[in-house]
Design an enzyme around this catalytic site. Structure first.
Site, PDB file in Angstrom:
ATOM      1  N   LYS A 151      13.060  -4.479 -31.219  1.00 51.06           N
ATOM      2  CA  LYS A 151      11.690  -4.767 -30.447  1.00 51.06           C
ATOM      3  C   LYS A 151      11.688  -3.611 -29.378  1.00 51.06           C
ATOM      4  CE  LYS A 151       9.984  -8.930 -30.057  1.00 51.06           C
ATOM      5  NZ  LYS A 151       9.719 -10.257 -29.646  1.00 51.06           N
ATOM      6  N   ASP A 196       1.053 -18.808 -24.789  1.00 53.20           N
ATOM      7  CA  ASP A 196       0.077 -18.961 -25.568  1.00 53.20           C
ATOM      8  C   ASP A 196       0.002 -20.355 -26.296  1.00 53.20           C
ATOM      9  OD1 ASP A 196      -0.889 -16.448 -24.835  1.00 53.20           O
ATOM     10  OD2 ASP A 196      -0.275 -15.696 -26.796  1.00 53.20           O
ATOM     11  N   TYR A 230       4.734  -0.610 -31.870  1.00 53.45           N
ATOM     12  CA  TYR A 230       4.784  -2.109 -31.524  1.00 53.45           C
ATOM     13  C   TYR A 230       3.331  -2.528 -31.054  1.00 53.45           C
ATOM     14  CZ  TYR A 230       6.352  -6.892 -30.682  1.00 53.45           C
ATOM     15  OH  TYR A 230       6.574  -8.159 -30.785  1.00 53.45           O
ATOM     16  N   ASP A 245       6.561 -13.707 -23.002  1.00 57.58           N
ATOM     17  CA  ASP A 245       5.706 -14.982 -23.177  1.00 57.58           C
ATOM     18  C   ASP A 245       6.186 -15.944 -23.820  1.00 57.58           C
ATOM     19  OD1 ASP A 245       5.037 -13.941 -25.226  1.00 57.58           O
ATOM     20  OD2 ASP A 245       2.829 -13.782 -24.897  1.00 57.58           O
ATOM     21  N   SER A 295       8.990 -14.933 -30.394  1.00 51.39           N
ATOM     22  CA  SER A 295      10.351 -14.464 -29.908  1.00 51.39           C
ATOM     23  C   SER A 295      11.220 -15.579 -29.171  1.00 51.39           C
ATOM     24  CB  SER A 295      10.097 -12.951 -28.978  1.00 51.39           C
ATOM     25  OG  SER A 295       9.202 -13.675 -27.582  1.00 51.39           O
ATOM     26  N   ASP A 307       5.346 -18.330 -27.177  1.00 52.46           N
ATOM     27  CA  ASP A 307       4.463 -18.975 -28.013  1.00 52.46           C
ATOM     28  C   ASP A 307       4.655 -20.331 -28.349  1.00 52.46           C
ATOM     29  OD1 ASP A 307       2.863 -16.597 -28.815  1.00 52.46           O
ATOM     30  OD2 ASP A 307       4.638 -15.950 -29.453  1.00 52.46           O
TER      31      ASP A 307
END
Length: 512
Positions: free
Chosen positions: A267, A206, A276, A151, A140, A153
């Site tokens: 989303k 992450d 989701y 968060d 995202s 990525d």
């Protein structure tokens, strides 16, 4: 095709350059009429396509023809109300939050430079040998659709001599742990994509690792270049696929801002409606991103309101399991047979072609289809004067829908171990879904996580809707024993506690 519109035709609506015409999807009941809107300050007009139904009006007087300009105005009004809804929901982070994320990524990149130099020294590379590693964002955040609580990525890409087991999971982890900005660091080594999970200045990150067969990884590396993908290992390939898919999606959408606004809304819709969560058999972020990009490609001039309407219309009546594929100028290739035979195959838009990993089961597929149909029914009528966006995003009423629930209770004695334990169990949820499908006709895994305040030890609780079929379903013990065998196989940490039971809807938390 199954999603064709036999009762609609295209009307060409001329208009001045300063009007932003959009593709409009109005309700059945009005015939198209060309409208000339000519400003004296302009010497030419543009033509835009507006989809309007040509069925005779139901409520309008005989001979009445709706001016498409009215549809355009109403579409613009609904689009503006959607933007206001997004602001009210806080879907777009503030400039301060954006800057905080950028600073976190910049600091991580600087740490990687220090880390890779230490690794090069440890591996006794020549001092004159230049080396580098970098961070590539995806998910995202990489698509620009993250929220204030999302968060990040972030993929760590390093050269061939930096190993995952020793250099990434030990040396880099120790370096991160020594920083005051970093907290709650966990290593997830046994996942399909191994990663480190931690918070940096309060932002959850992450961080998986990909190793390339090069000595120097430039900061602006073109990861779509086949040169960098030569002879890399399977884990690195899987880690890179998310980044490569993101890049291609951003390259292929005709209007980036509309795509981002649309995807933010989708989303939110998927979360509110309980569809989701890839680990629970529903959509992951990449699934929704590709479906949204697919609609954007086919309606490049549409407003965000019209795109959302076309999204539900397209996939409510999509001939699944026909794969969804973006138009990328390359010849389509036949993918893995097992993926094509899945319930909702969606192809990644990067070569060589692969399909998105999916845990969708027969039951979760039915649930997603039902939400598509609901969304289509709510957004297809442009002329509804009482339409409000809140209704589309109403939370799914689990306690009203299901009389009983499977309660999945997870706990550990140490708060620091809870995240790893819950993550491990969630990664094995598919086996529980399949077992329930064998025993029970209707189940609905609620992705929301709850905490039981009456239990002293750290815990997370899931409640999955359960509606008995022809035979009464009560044998949760045998399913629990089968699931435990799957969980205990391969877990390297300290196993926590897991309990499966059946509870009545009245026993759920008030916020469920």
């Amino acid at each position: 095709m199954a999603h064709a519109q036999p009762n609609r035709r295209i009307a060409i609506v001329p208009g001045p350059q300063f009007i932003d015409y959009r593709t409009v999807i109005p309700p059945v009941g009005f015939s198209p009429a060309p409208v000339n809107i000519i400003s004296p300050s302009f010497h030419h007009v543009h033509q835009v396509e507006v989809l309007v139904p040509f069925n005779p009006p139901v409520l309008a007087p005989v001979g009445y023809t709706l001016n498409p300009a009215i549809l355009i105005r109403m579409d613009e009004e609904r689009t503006q109300s959607l933007f206001q809804f997004m602001v009210n929901e806080g879907l777009v982070p503030s400039p301060e939050e954006e800057m905080k994320r950028k600073d976190a990524i910049a600091k991580l990149k600087q740490m990687l430079l220090t880390w890779i130099k230490k690794v090069a020294w440890k591996r006794r590379l020549p001092k004159h040998q230049r080396t580098c590693a970098t961070i590539l964002t995806y998910g995202s955040y990489g698509l620009g659709v993250h929220g204030s609580d999302s968060d990040i990525d972030a993929l760590c890409v390093g050269p061939w001599f930096a190993t995952m087991e020793e250099d990434f999971f030990i040396d880099l982890r120790n370096m991160l742990q020594s920083r005051r900005e970093v907290s709650e660091i966990h290593c997830v080594k046994d996942a399909k994509v191994p990663l480190m999970r931690f918070k940096f200045d309060g932002i959850s990150i992450d961080l998986p690792y990909a190793r390339l067969k090069v000595l120097y990884v430039p900061e602006n590396i073109d990861i779509l270049n086949p040169f960098f993908l030569r002879n890399i290992d399977e884990i690195s390939w899987r880690s890179l696929s998310g980044v490569r898919a993101n890049i291609r999606i951003l390259q292929l959408v005709p209007n980036l801002e509309n795509f981002q606004s649309m995807l933010r809304c989708l989303k939110l819709w998927a979360r509110k409606r309980g569809v989701y969560g890839n680990l629970l058999g529903f959509f992951g972020g990449v699934h929704l991103a590709i479906l949204a990009a697919f609609v954007c490609q086919r309606h490049p001039n549409a407003s965000v309101n019209a795109l959302i309407s076309k999204f539900f219309e397209s996939f409510a009546f999509w001939p699944w399991p026909t794969p969804v594929m973006l138009q990328d100028g390359m010849m389509p290739m036949v993918g893995n047979v097992a993926e094509i035979r899945s319930f909702m195959p969606i192809r990644l838009p990067c070569s060589p072609f692969e399909f998105c990993h999916s845990n969708i089961t027969r039951r979760t597929f039915q649930r997603i289809r039902a939400e598509f149909l609901r969304g289509h029914a709510m957004t297809r009528d442009l002329l509804r004067t009482n339409f409000v966006w809140n209704s589309l995003f109403q939370p799914f009423p689990y306690t009203k829908k299901y009389p009983r629930f499977v309660r999945i209770f997870l706990s550990t004695s140490d708060q620091n171990e809870l995240g790893d334990w819950v993550g491990w169990v969630k990664s094995r949820f598919r086996s529980l879904l399949v077992k329930l499908e064998e025993e029970q006709s209707i189940y609905d895994p609620n992705p929301s996580e709850y905490v039981d305040p009456d239990v002293a030890e750290p815990n997370i609780v899931f409640f999955w809707g359960l509606q008995p079929g022809q035979s009464s379903f009560t044998d949760i013990e045998s399913i629990g024993k089968s699931f435990m065998k799957n969980i205990n196989n391969g877990y390297e940490g300290s196993c926590g506690r897991i309990e499966l039971s059946i509870v009545e809807a009245s026993q759920l938390p008030k916020n469920a």
